[in-house]
Design a protein around this motif. Sequence first.
Motif, PDB file in Angstrom:
ATOM      1  N   PRO A 135      61.146  47.692  10.105  1.00 33.02           N
ATOM      2  CA  PRO A 135      61.685  46.346  10.346  1.00 33.02           C
ATOM      3  C   PRO A 135      62.229  45.695   9.068  1.00 33.02           C
ATOM      4  O   PRO A 135      63.279  45.037   9.105  1.00 33.02           O
ATOM      5  CB  PRO A 135      60.481  45.582  10.900  1.00 33.02           C
ATOM      6  CG  PRO A 135      59.681  46.640  11.595  1.00 33.02           C
ATOM      7  CD  PRO A 135      59.824  47.866  10.727  1.00 33.02           C
ATOM      8  N   ALA A 136      61.530  45.878   7.945  1.00 35.09           N
ATOM      9  CA  ALA A 136      61.994  45.289   6.690  1.00 35.09           C
ATOM     10  C   ALA A 136      63.337  45.881   6.274  1.00 35.09           C
ATOM     11  O   ALA A 136      64.218  45.166   5.779  1.00 35.09           O
ATOM     12  CB  ALA A 136      60.964  45.499   5.588  1.00 35.09           C
ATOM     13  N   GLU A 137      63.519  47.191   6.479  1.00 29.96           N
ATOM     14  CA  GLU A 137      64.784  47.837   6.128  1.00 29.96           C
ATOM     15  C   GLU A 137      65.915  47.359   7.030  1.00 29.96           C
ATOM     16  O   GLU A 137      67.044  47.144   6.578  1.00 29.96           O
ATOM     17  CB  GLU A 137      64.638  49.354   6.208  1.00 29.96           C
ATOM     18  CG  GLU A 137      63.798  49.938   5.085  1.00 29.96           C
ATOM     19  CD  GLU A 137      63.481  51.412   5.292  1.00 29.96           C
ATOM     20  OE1 GLU A 137      63.158  52.075   4.294  1.00 29.96           O
ATOM     21  OE2 GLU A 137      63.554  51.888   6.445  1.00 29.96           O
ATOM     22  N   LEU A 138      65.618  47.177   8.319  1.00 28.77           N
ATOM     23  CA  LEU A 138      66.631  46.651   9.231  1.00 28.77           C
ATOM     24  C   LEU A 138      67.006  45.216   8.867  1.00 28.77           C
ATOM     25  O   LEU A 138      68.172  44.822   8.941  1.00 28.77           O
ATOM     26  CB  LEU A 138      66.120  46.716  10.675  1.00 28.77           C
ATOM     27  CG  LEU A 138      65.998  48.121  11.275  1.00 28.77           C
ATOM     28  CD1 LEU A 138      65.286  48.070  12.615  1.00 28.77           C
ATOM     29  CD2 LEU A 138      67.361  48.774  11.412  1.00 28.77           C
ATOM     30  N   CYS A 139      66.013  44.449   8.452  1.00 25.95           N
ATOM     31  CA  CYS A 139      66.267  43.082   7.993  1.00 25.95           C
ATOM     32  C   CYS A 139      67.139  43.095   6.751  1.00 25.95           C
ATOM     33  O   CYS A 139      68.111  42.339   6.641  1.00 25.95           O
ATOM     34  CB  CYS A 139      64.943  42.369   7.720  1.00 25.95           C
ATOM     35  SG  CYS A 139      65.116  40.666   7.155  1.00 25.95           S
ATOM     36  N   ASN A 140      66.806  43.979   5.799  1.00 30.11           N
ATOM     37  CA  ASN A 140      67.601  44.088   4.576  1.00 30.11           C
ATOM     38  C   ASN A 140      69.049  44.433   4.885  1.00 30.11           C
ATOM     39  O   ASN A 140      69.981  43.813   4.353  1.00 30.11           O
ATOM     40  CB  ASN A 140      67.014  45.165   3.663  1.00 30.11           C
ATOM     41  CG  ASN A 140      65.713  44.748   3.012  1.00 30.11           C
ATOM     42  OD1 ASN A 140      65.337  43.575   3.081  1.00 30.11           O
ATOM     43  ND2 ASN A 140      65.025  45.689   2.404  1.00 30.11           N
ATOM     44  N   THR A 141      69.260  45.444   5.731  1.00 28.36           N
ATOM     45  CA  THR A 141      70.618  45.864   6.055  1.00 28.36           C
ATOM     46  C   THR A 141      71.408  44.717   6.664  1.00 28.36           C
ATOM     47  O   THR A 141      72.572  44.479   6.299  1.00 28.36           O
ATOM     48  CB  THR A 141      70.593  47.061   7.031  1.00 28.36           C
ATOM     49  OG1 THR A 141      69.898  48.143   6.423  1.00 28.36           O
ATOM     50  CG2 THR A 141      72.006  47.502   7.393  1.00 28.36           C
ATOM     51  N   TRP A 210      68.487  44.401  13.856  1.00 27.90           N
ATOM     52  CA  TRP A 210      67.360  43.650  13.309  1.00 27.90           C
ATOM     53  C   TRP A 210      66.683  42.808  14.392  1.00 27.90           C
ATOM     54  O   TRP A 210      65.454  42.751  14.474  1.00 27.90           O
ATOM     55  CB  TRP A 210      67.833  42.776  12.149  1.00 27.90           C
ATOM     56  CG  TRP A 210      67.008  41.552  11.860  1.00 27.90           C
ATOM     57  CD1 TRP A 210      67.420  40.262  11.899  1.00 27.90           C
ATOM     58  CD2 TRP A 210      65.625  41.494  11.480  1.00 27.90           C
ATOM     59  NE1 TRP A 210      66.402  39.401  11.582  1.00 27.90           N
ATOM     60  CE2 TRP A 210      65.280  40.138  11.309  1.00 27.90           C
ATOM     61  CE3 TRP A 210      64.647  42.463  11.281  1.00 27.90           C
ATOM     62  CZ2 TRP A 210      64.010  39.718  10.955  1.00 27.90           C
ATOM     63  CZ3 TRP A 210      63.360  42.045  10.914  1.00 27.90           C
ATOM     64  CH2 TRP A 210      63.056  40.685  10.749  1.00 27.90           C
ATOM     65  N   LEU A 211      67.483  42.195  15.264  1.00 28.81           N
ATOM     66  CA  LEU A 211      66.910  41.316  16.276  1.00 28.81           C
ATOM     67  C   LEU A 211      66.070  42.086  17.288  1.00 28.81           C
ATOM     68  O   LEU A 211      65.187  41.507  17.938  1.00 28.81           O
ATOM     69  CB  LEU A 211      68.027  40.545  16.988  1.00 28.81           C
ATOM     70  CG  LEU A 211      68.731  39.489  16.131  1.00 28.81           C
ATOM     71  CD1 LEU A 211      69.844  38.807  16.912  1.00 28.81           C
ATOM     72  CD2 LEU A 211      67.744  38.457  15.604  1.00 28.81           C
ATOM     73  N   GLN A 212      66.315  43.376  17.427  1.00 32.18           N
ATOM     74  CA  GLN A 212      65.516  44.186  18.343  1.00 32.18           C
ATOM     75  C   GLN A 212      64.068  44.336  17.864  1.00 32.18           C
ATOM     76  O   GLN A 212      63.161  44.574  18.676  1.00 32.18           O
ATOM     77  CB  GLN A 212      66.149  45.573  18.524  1.00 32.18           C
ATOM     78  CG  GLN A 212      67.438  45.549  19.328  1.00 32.18           C
ATOM     79  CD  GLN A 212      68.039  46.937  19.501  1.00 32.18           C
ATOM     80  OE1 GLN A 212      67.533  47.933  18.964  1.00 32.18           O
ATOM     81  NE2 GLN A 212      69.126  47.022  20.249  1.00 32.18           N
ATOM     82  N   VAL A 213      63.850  44.216  16.560  1.00 28.76           N
ATOM     83  CA  VAL A 213      62.487  44.382  16.029  1.00 28.76           C
ATOM     84  C   VAL A 213      61.936  43.086  15.439  1.00 28.76           C
ATOM     85  O   VAL A 213      60.787  43.046  15.010  1.00 28.76           O
ATOM     86  CB  VAL A 213      62.462  45.492  14.945  1.00 28.76           C
ATOM     87  CG1 VAL A 213      62.893  46.823  15.537  1.00 28.76           C
ATOM     88  CG2 VAL A 213      63.348  45.133  13.752  1.00 28.76           C
TER      89      VAL A 213
END
Length: 313
Positions: A135-141, A210-213
Amino acid sequence: MAADAAPDRTAAWLLHLATQRKLSAHTVSAYGRDIAELARLAEGTDWTAISVGDIRRFAAKLHASGQDGRTIARKLSAWRGFFDWLADRVPLATNPVESVRAPKRAKSLPKALSVDDAVQLVATPARKAAAAPTPAELCNTAMFELLYSSGLRVSELCSLDLHYVKAEAGRSASLSWLERDNGEVVVTGKGNKMRRVPVGAAAMAAIAAWLQVRGAPKDGSNALFLSERGSRIAPRVVQTRLKAHALATGAPMHVHPHMLRHSFASHVLQSSGDLRAVQEMLGHTSITSTQVYTALDFQHLAQVYDKAHPRAK
């Protein structure tokens, strides 16, 4: 006493700096080089006979030799300190350096990534290809794509809400939010100036992932981007994460959020040539603030010319 015949004066001044002023050995050594250069420029002129005109002439020589305003300002400061010290020991009508100022420093251009480097930075995951993104990586991207896609300030990014929320009892209205249907962000920037900025397809896709997680915010906010604790992410956290991501993906320089804003502005201007549009998207009140990117654009063109034109060298 002639400048080049008075090592005792300069040595005494340097000793004073070391013992009385308690300056470091490195600083005293630098002052020693500065006063030695003054003696060289003075060409044997008595210290007490050096005038304001002489100092201006010396500064002009340094500038003509290619030294920048910052370097000359430092040397003038050293010379000024020397003559202040000397005035307590020998008769001086005035400190000849007192009214002399260094040439204006050249305004440094903001640093921007090349198009290829910027795209690689925001599109490359900082993990092994086989590993599922956290989740943190998806947020970063999503954050990094949005910074580059829309040229937001990091404070504006962190203030974004998932969607607009009207003011209710105990809750303020959203000031900045994402409009997924329109592919835009509505941002309230400096001076409470509101603007709409388009969001590119790559950034919208990253935000959707990101919103999926993304869990529910634990601080009662409607924040789009959350820290690992579930609260609205802070600018400092974004800076730290981007720096680590840039290092992990092999970026050619130290990267900070504002560099992505500069890169956004420079690349849009290179492609469109529309300075007014860039001004609106950046939220600059005056176009003077935006005009710095025309220099970056010309710098890019000059680099292309130098590489491509057979008679450039």
